[in-house]
Design a protein around this motif. Structure first.
Motif, mmCIF file in Angstrom:
data_model
loop_
_atom_site.group_PDB
_atom_site.id
_atom_site.type_symbol
_atom_site.label_atom_id
_atom_site.label_comp_id
_atom_site.label_asym_id
_atom_site.label_seq_id
_atom_site.Cartn_x
_atom_site.Cartn_y
_atom_site.Cartn_z
ATOM 1 N N ASN A 192 -7.316 2.815 -0.651
ATOM 2 C CA ASN A 192 -6.278 1.799 -0.491
ATOM 3 C C ASN A 192 -5.584 1.864 0.865
ATOM 4 O O ASN A 192 -4.589 1.174 1.083
ATOM 5 C CB ASN A 192 -5.246 1.936 -1.614
ATOM 6 C CG ASN A 192 -5.817 1.576 -2.967
ATOM 7 O OD1 ASN A 192 -5.949 0.414 -3.301
ATOM 8 N ND2 ASN A 192 -6.172 2.585 -3.757
ATOM 9 N N SER A 193 -6.120 2.650 1.744
ATOM 10 C CA SER A 193 -5.537 2.752 3.081
ATOM 11 C C SER A 193 -5.749 1.450 3.851
ATOM 12 O O SER A 193 -6.711 0.710 3.623
ATOM 13 C CB SER A 193 -6.203 3.906 3.852
ATOM 14 O OG SER A 193 -5.839 3.881 5.213
ATOM 15 N N ALA A 194 -4.818 1.170 4.777
ATOM 16 C CA ALA A 194 -4.956 -0.023 5.628
ATOM 17 C C ALA A 194 -6.010 0.195 6.703
ATOM 18 O O ALA A 194 -6.352 -0.739 7.431
ATOM 19 C CB ALA A 194 -3.614 -0.353 6.272
ATOM 20 N N THR A 195 -6.524 1.402 6.792
ATOM 21 C CA THR A 195 -7.536 1.738 7.798
ATOM 22 C C THR A 195 -8.920 1.780 7.154
ATOM 23 O O THR A 195 -9.099 2.365 6.084
ATOM 24 C CB THR A 195 -7.240 3.102 8.432
ATOM 25 O OG1 THR A 195 -5.959 3.057 9.068
ATOM 26 C CG2 THR A 195 -8.291 3.475 9.466
ATOM 27 N N ILE A 196 -9.886 1.145 7.797
ATOM 28 C CA ILE A 196 -11.268 1.217 7.330
ATOM 29 C C ILE A 196 -11.843 2.568 7.738
ATOM 30 O O ILE A 196 -11.821 2.933 8.908
ATOM 31 C CB ILE A 196 -12.118 0.090 7.935
ATOM 32 C CG1 ILE A 196 -11.600 -1.284 7.492
ATOM 33 C CG2 ILE A 196 -13.593 0.246 7.531
ATOM 34 C CD1 ILE A 196 -12.312 -2.442 8.156
ATOM 35 N N MET A 197 -12.336 3.328 6.774
ATOM 36 C CA MET A 197 -12.930 4.641 7.031
ATOM 37 C C MET A 197 -14.436 4.568 6.803
ATOM 38 O O MET A 197 -14.886 3.995 5.809
ATOM 39 C CB MET A 197 -12.320 5.699 6.106
ATOM 40 C CG MET A 197 -10.811 5.822 6.198
ATOM 41 S SD MET A 197 -10.279 6.487 7.791
ATOM 42 C CE MET A 197 -10.991 8.139 7.706
ATOM 43 N N MET A 198 -15.179 5.117 7.746
ATOM 44 C CA MET A 198 -16.638 5.144 7.632
ATOM 45 C C MET A 198 -17.163 6.528 7.991
ATOM 46 O O MET A 198 -16.561 7.244 8.805
ATOM 47 C CB MET A 198 -17.300 4.146 8.584
ATOM 48 C CG MET A 198 -16.937 2.702 8.394
ATOM 49 S SD MET A 198 -17.835 1.659 9.600
ATOM 50 C CE MET A 198 -17.065 0.068 9.289
ATOM 51 N N LEU A 199 -18.284 6.871 7.412
ATOM 52 C CA LEU A 199 -19.050 8.044 7.841
ATOM 53 C C LEU A 199 -20.408 7.537 8.289
ATOM 54 O O LEU A 199 -21.105 6.862 7.532
ATOM 55 C CB LEU A 199 -19.209 9.055 6.719
ATOM 56 C CG LEU A 199 -20.065 10.287 7.061
ATOM 57 C CD1 LEU A 199 -19.404 11.102 8.160
ATOM 58 C CD2 LEU A 199 -20.312 11.144 5.830
#
Length: 410
Positions: free
Chosen positions: A119-126
């Motif tokens: 639910n973070s406003a930041t898109i997280m990717m690996l």
């Protein structure tokens, strides 16, 4: 893996050969520290030296070591010193912890933390070393309209606007080749085709055996970009009329004079002052005067070509800069400026009228923008003196001690 007191390999077992993927005979006489990650070498040396100084088994430590395929594995290293007929030896036992640590992290991940990431406003990717996306947070759906299942298995560059694809490839390559964190900005493409600006942060964890990838964070900076554009506009434009202000005028005039280097006579700098404006302010108030200035600004903008430049110099003074004009066109333009300004204006049921005193020079007067503006200002005063108001004149010296009113005092 057994090493002597100089940390050179004297023996290794079959399990070491299978784990590292290298023939154990090639290690004989070599110092195996080249297998250890550079950030862990100091820890390895410290541990081995401690074992050398006291008999028995040392304290277990965790290290990153590289195997034959180039990947990193996390191992537990325990050293035990011993004395043999051939001298002091350290028997090093290594245990692979990589898969166990990954399992521990997956099993122990708190639900609360997972929800925070989702639910973070930041898109997280690996991603892997090439930018191939292996996992992504739910923010990609909320912000780019893309389902995570569609994003996984694609490349990061696939979601960048075409104009910035080369830049994206460069940044991914730079992030791969250099440890640490790299921060840059890119525009990502929404499912509906919109370009959205993001600040991208890439943490290189390729050497981390548990993560083995690039951790990408993408933060939407649309609001910041909008604010920056507004601030830039305010810094270069007059708040009342929306025209360029004096600062931007000088910058534009400097560039225009440079472009007109081959034929500066085709560059027009017109200086316009409103007659009878002060009486409107005095009789009807400053709000009415402000409306009149906005009307004049719109009329001046509409009276010139789209490529021409109109600025509010200050108070009731305006400047027009036109490039690539012949002498005849200059005279016609000046007359048109006078005419459009003098047309009556209806403001709150009042019919009001002002007139324009216009002076102009061409680019032959000077290469300096401030000198050009001063000469055009002189031309405007000369017009007031020689021909009366509402007429235009070319630049001639004028006695500033004349009784002619200053701008805004007509």
């Amino acid at each position: 893996m057994v090493v002597d007191d100089e940390l050179r390999v004297v023996e290794a077992n079959l399990a070491a050969e299978e784990f590292f993927g290298v023939d154990r005979d090639t290690w004989i006489g070599q110092v195996p520290l080249e297998l250890v990650h550079r950030e862990d070498v100091a820890l390895a040396l410290s541990s081995l030296e401690a074992v050398q100084k006291r008999p028995g088994t040392g304290t277990p430590i965790e290290l990153r070591v590289r195997i034959a395929d180039g990947s990193w594995r996390l191992v537990e290293l325990i050293g035990r010193s011993t004395i043999t007929p051939d001298g002091a030896r350290i028997v090093n036992t290594l245990r692979d912890l990589t898969e166990r640590r990954r399992w521990e992290l997956a099993a122990d991940e708190p639900e609360r933390f997972r929800r925070l990431v989702e639910n973070s406003a930041t898109i997280m990717m690996l991603t892997d070393a090439t930018g191939y996306i292996q996992s992504v947070s739910g923010a990609v759906t909320r912000q780019l309209g893309l389902d995570p299942s569609v994003v996984v298995g694609t490349w990061l560059v696939d979601h960048v606007v075409a104009a910035e694809s080369d830049r994206a490839n460069f940044e991914i390559r730079a992030s791969r080749e250099h440890p640490g964190t790299r921060v840059f900005e890119l525009e990502l493409r929404h499912r509906d085709g919109r370009a959205i600006p993001y600040q991208i942060s890439v943490v290189n964890l390729l050497d981390d055996p548990v993560v083995s990838g690039l951790v990408v964070s993408a933060h939407d900076i649309s609001s910041r970009r909008d604010l920056e554009r507004r601030l830039e506009h305010l810094a270069a434009h007059d708040a009342l009329t929306g025209l360029a202000n004096r600062t931007r005028l000088v910058e534009h005039l400097r560039r225009a004079r440079t472009r007109a280097h081959d034929d500066p006579s085709r560059l027009l700098v017109g200086f316009l002052d409103l007659d009878r404006f002060k009486s409107i302010n005095d009789v009807h108030g400053h709000d009415t005067g402000d409306q009149m200035l906005r009307h004049v600004a719109r009329r001046l903008r509409n009276a010139v070509r789209p490529t021409d430049f109109v600025a509010r110099y200050g108070g009731d003074e305006f400047v027009v800069v036109c490039e690539d004009l012949d002498v005849g066109a200059i005279e016609l333009l000046v007359r048109r400026l006078e005419t459009v300004v003098s047309d009556p204006v209806n403001i709150d049921g009042l019919t009001l009228q002002v007139f324009a005193s216009v002076g102009h020079v061409d680019g032959t007067v000077s290469e300096d923008p401030e000198a050009l503006l001063a000469a055009a200002d002189d031309a405007m005063y000369a017009q007031k003196v020689r021909r009366g108001r509402d007429r235009a004149a070319c630049s001639e010296p004028v006695d500033r001690s004349s009784a002619i009113d200053r701008p805004g005092q007509q």
